[in-house]
Design a protein around this motif. Structure first.
Motif, PDB file in Angstrom:
ATOM      1  N   PRO A  39     -17.798 -39.848   8.209  1.00 35.09           N
ATOM      2  CA  PRO A  39     -17.011 -38.613   8.245  1.00 35.09           C
ATOM      3  C   PRO A  39     -17.886 -37.376   8.476  1.00 35.09           C
ATOM      4  O   PRO A  39     -18.976 -37.260   7.929  1.00 35.09           O
ATOM      5  CB  PRO A  39     -16.372 -38.560   6.862  1.00 35.09           C
ATOM      6  CG  PRO A  39     -17.339 -39.280   5.983  1.00 35.09           C
ATOM      7  CD  PRO A  39     -17.913 -40.377   6.848  1.00 35.09           C
ATOM      8  N   LEU A  40     -17.395 -36.499   9.320  1.00 32.40           N
ATOM      9  CA  LEU A  40     -18.040 -35.209   9.572  1.00 32.40           C
ATOM     10  C   LEU A  40     -17.013 -34.118   9.301  1.00 32.40           C
ATOM     11  O   LEU A  40     -15.814 -34.324   9.436  1.00 32.40           O
ATOM     12  CB  LEU A  40     -18.528 -35.119  11.020  1.00 32.40           C
ATOM     13  CG  LEU A  40     -19.563 -36.154  11.456  1.00 32.40           C
ATOM     14  CD1 LEU A  40     -19.893 -35.967  12.938  1.00 32.40           C
ATOM     15  CD2 LEU A  40     -20.822 -36.069  10.620  1.00 32.40           C
ATOM     16  N   ILE A  41     -17.514 -32.959   8.934  1.00 27.45           N
ATOM     17  CA  ILE A  41     -16.640 -31.810   8.686  1.00 27.45           C
ATOM     18  C   ILE A  41     -16.789 -30.823   9.842  1.00 27.45           C
ATOM     19  O   ILE A  41     -17.875 -30.679  10.411  1.00 27.45           O
ATOM     20  CB  ILE A  41     -16.975 -31.142   7.328  1.00 27.45           C
ATOM     21  CG1 ILE A  41     -15.930 -30.110   6.960  1.00 27.45           C
ATOM     22  CG2 ILE A  41     -18.365 -30.553   7.330  1.00 27.45           C
ATOM     23  CD1 ILE A  41     -16.035 -29.635   5.520  1.00 27.45           C
ATOM     24  N   VAL A  42     -15.711 -30.168  10.187  1.00 28.68           N
ATOM     25  CA  VAL A  42     -15.738 -29.164  11.243  1.00 28.68           C
ATOM     26  C   VAL A  42     -16.203 -27.855  10.616  1.00 28.68           C
ATOM     27  O   VAL A  42     -15.627 -27.383   9.634  1.00 28.68           O
ATOM     28  CB  VAL A  42     -14.352 -29.000  11.886  1.00 28.68           C
ATOM     29  CG1 VAL A  42     -14.378 -27.900  12.950  1.00 28.68           C
ATOM     30  CG2 VAL A  42     -13.874 -30.322  12.484  1.00 28.68           C
ATOM     31  N   GLY A  43     -17.267 -27.286  11.169  1.00 34.52           N
ATOM     32  CA  GLY A  43     -17.804 -26.018  10.676  1.00 34.52           C
ATOM     33  C   GLY A  43     -17.769 -24.962  11.769  1.00 34.52           C
ATOM     34  O   GLY A  43     -17.851 -25.280  12.955  1.00 34.52           O
ATOM     35  N   ARG A  44     -17.659 -23.711  11.368  1.00 36.09           N
ATOM     36  CA  ARG A  44     -17.603 -22.597  12.327  1.00 36.09           C
ATOM     37  C   ARG A  44     -18.876 -21.768  12.257  1.00 36.09           C
ATOM     38  O   ARG A  44     -19.498 -21.642  11.215  1.00 36.09           O
ATOM     39  CB  ARG A  44     -16.409 -21.705  12.010  1.00 36.09           C
ATOM     40  CG  ARG A  44     -15.100 -22.385  12.230  1.00 36.09           C
ATOM     41  CD  ARG A  44     -13.951 -21.411  12.049  1.00 36.09           C
ATOM     42  NE  ARG A  44     -12.701 -22.135  12.220  1.00 36.09           N
ATOM     43  CZ  ARG A  44     -11.642 -21.966  11.483  1.00 36.09           C
ATOM     44  NH1 ARG A  44     -11.648 -21.100  10.505  1.00 36.09           N
ATOM     45  NH2 ARG A  44     -10.555 -22.666  11.706  1.00 36.09           N
ATOM     46  N   PRO A  60     -25.575 -41.152   6.348  1.00 38.89           N
ATOM     47  CA  PRO A  60     -24.688 -40.750   7.454  1.00 38.89           C
ATOM     48  C   PRO A  60     -23.773 -41.884   7.914  1.00 38.89           C
ATOM     49  O   PRO A  60     -22.744 -41.642   8.528  1.00 38.89           O
ATOM     50  CB  PRO A  60     -25.652 -40.350   8.573  1.00 38.89           C
ATOM     51  CG  PRO A  60     -26.954 -40.108   7.908  1.00 38.89           C
ATOM     52  CD  PRO A  60     -26.983 -40.957   6.679  1.00 38.89           C
ATOM     53  N   ASP A  61     -24.144 -43.124   7.613  1.00 41.89           N
ATOM     54  CA  ASP A  61     -23.332 -44.276   8.012  1.00 41.89           C
ATOM     55  C   ASP A  61     -22.311 -44.677   6.954  1.00 41.89           C
ATOM     56  O   ASP A  61     -21.592 -45.658   7.129  1.00 41.89           O
ATOM     57  CB  ASP A  61     -24.236 -45.471   8.310  1.00 41.89           C
ATOM     58  CG  ASP A  61     -25.106 -45.224   9.532  1.00 41.89           C
ATOM     59  OD1 ASP A  61     -24.652 -44.525  10.453  1.00 41.89           O
ATOM     60  OD2 ASP A  61     -26.243 -45.719   9.558  1.00 41.89           O
ATOM     61  N   ALA A  62     -22.240 -43.943   5.867  1.00 45.32           N
ATOM     62  CA  ALA A  62     -21.341 -44.286   4.754  1.00 45.32           C
ATOM     63  C   ALA A  62     -19.875 -44.090   5.137  1.00 45.32           C
ATOM     64  O   ALA A  62     -19.547 -43.341   6.053  1.00 45.32           O
ATOM     65  CB  ALA A  62     -21.667 -43.426   3.535  1.00 45.32           C
ATOM     66  N   SER A  63     -19.041 -44.780   4.403  1.00 43.28           N
ATOM     67  CA  SER A  63     -17.590 -44.575   4.488  1.00 43.28           C
ATOM     68  C   SER A  63     -17.148 -43.870   3.214  1.00 43.28           C
ATOM     69  O   SER A  63     -17.771 -44.040   2.162  1.00 43.28           O
ATOM     70  CB  SER A  63     -16.870 -45.920   4.591  1.00 43.28           C
ATOM     71  OG  SER A  63     -17.173 -46.541   5.806  1.00 43.28           O
ATOM     72  N   VAL A  64     -16.094 -43.087   3.327  1.00 40.84           N
ATOM     73  CA  VAL A  64     -15.530 -42.435   2.153  1.00 40.84           C
ATOM     74  C   VAL A  64     -14.056 -42.778   2.059  1.00 40.84           C
ATOM     75  O   VAL A  64     -13.387 -43.006   3.071  1.00 40.84           O
ATOM     76  CB  VAL A  64     -15.715 -40.894   2.172  1.00 40.84           C
ATOM     77  CG1 VAL A  64     -17.169 -40.520   2.157  1.00 40.84           C
ATOM     78  CG2 VAL A  64     -15.018 -40.262   3.354  1.00 40.84           C
ATOM     79  N   LYS A  65     -13.562 -42.829   0.829  1.00 40.65           N
ATOM     80  CA  LYS A  65     -12.147 -43.068   0.580  1.00 40.65           C
ATOM     81  C   LYS A  65     -11.532 -41.772   0.068  1.00 40.65           C
ATOM     82  O   LYS A  65     -12.064 -41.155  -0.843  1.00 40.65           O
ATOM     83  CB  LYS A  65     -11.970 -44.186  -0.435  1.00 40.65           C
ATOM     84  CG  LYS A  65     -12.434 -45.522   0.100  1.00 40.65           C
ATOM     85  CD  LYS A  65     -12.254 -46.629  -0.912  1.00 40.65           C
ATOM     86  CE  LYS A  65     -12.733 -47.947  -0.325  1.00 40.65           C
ATOM     87  NZ  LYS A  65     -12.561 -49.051  -1.268  1.00 40.65           N
ATOM     88  N   ILE A  66     -10.439 -41.373   0.695  1.00 44.77           N
ATOM     89  CA  ILE A  66      -9.753 -40.136   0.333  1.00 44.77           C
ATOM     90  C   ILE A  66      -8.329 -40.492  -0.066  1.00 44.77           C
ATOM     91  O   ILE A  66      -7.637 -41.227   0.654  1.00 44.77           O
ATOM     92  CB  ILE A  66      -9.748 -39.142   1.515  1.00 44.77           C
ATOM     93  CG1 ILE A  66     -11.188 -38.845   1.946  1.00 44.77           C
ATOM     94  CG2 ILE A  66      -9.016 -37.861   1.138  1.00 44.77           C
ATOM     95  CD1 ILE A  66     -11.297 -38.092   3.243  1.00 44.77           C
ATOM     96  N   LYS A  67      -7.902 -39.971  -1.207  1.00 47.53           N
ATOM     97  CA  LYS A  67      -6.546 -40.235  -1.671  1.00 47.53           C
ATOM     98  C   LYS A  67      -5.533 -39.601  -0.720  1.00 47.53           C
ATOM     99  O   LYS A  67      -5.710 -38.457  -0.281  1.00 47.53           O
ATOM    100  CB  LYS A  67      -6.334 -39.683  -3.072  1.00 47.53           C
ATOM    101  CG  LYS A  67      -7.096 -40.424  -4.137  1.00 47.53           C
ATOM    102  CD  LYS A  67      -6.810 -39.830  -5.503  1.00 47.53           C
ATOM    103  CE  LYS A  67      -7.596 -40.560  -6.570  1.00 47.53           C
ATOM    104  NZ  LYS A  67      -7.312 -40.010  -7.907  1.00 47.53           N
TER     105      LYS A  67
END
Length: 94
Positions: A39-44, A60-67
């Motif tokens: 996952p990457l975040i969009v930054g301005r 950087p290769d990790a996975s995340v779980k989001i509710k």
């Protein structure tokens, strides 16, 4: 109205309840959890926007779980951003 079907392995964009927008590869999804790989975040910035790590302290290769309760919307990422995401997360050096 047609609903867009999103399959595991596709690059998706998520808007979460904190206001952040994430881009990642969908691994799994059920009624409680969405799992994103890399996952990457969009930054301005002054020159536009870019993608940066969602979590700085994990691989950087990790996975995340989001509710699911924290996800406002999810859709396929547009082609231009998807290509940038692939370039940034690919193990292939060009």
């Amino acid at each position: 109205m047609l609903l867009e079907v999103i399959k595991p392995g596709e690059i998706v964009s998520l808007r979460i309840t904190t206001g952040e927008e994430l881009v990642g590869t969908l691994k799994t999804e059920d009624d409680k959890i969405v799992e994103l790989a890399k996952p990457l975040i969009v930054g301005r910035s002054e020159t536009g926007f870019g993608l940066m790590p969602y979590m700085m302290t994990v691989s950087p290769d990790a996975s995340v779980k989001i509710k699911q309760a924290h996800i406002m919307t999810m859709a396929k990422t547009n082609d231009e951003i998807g290509k940038g995401y692939q370039k940034q997360t690919s193990d292939i050096i060009t």
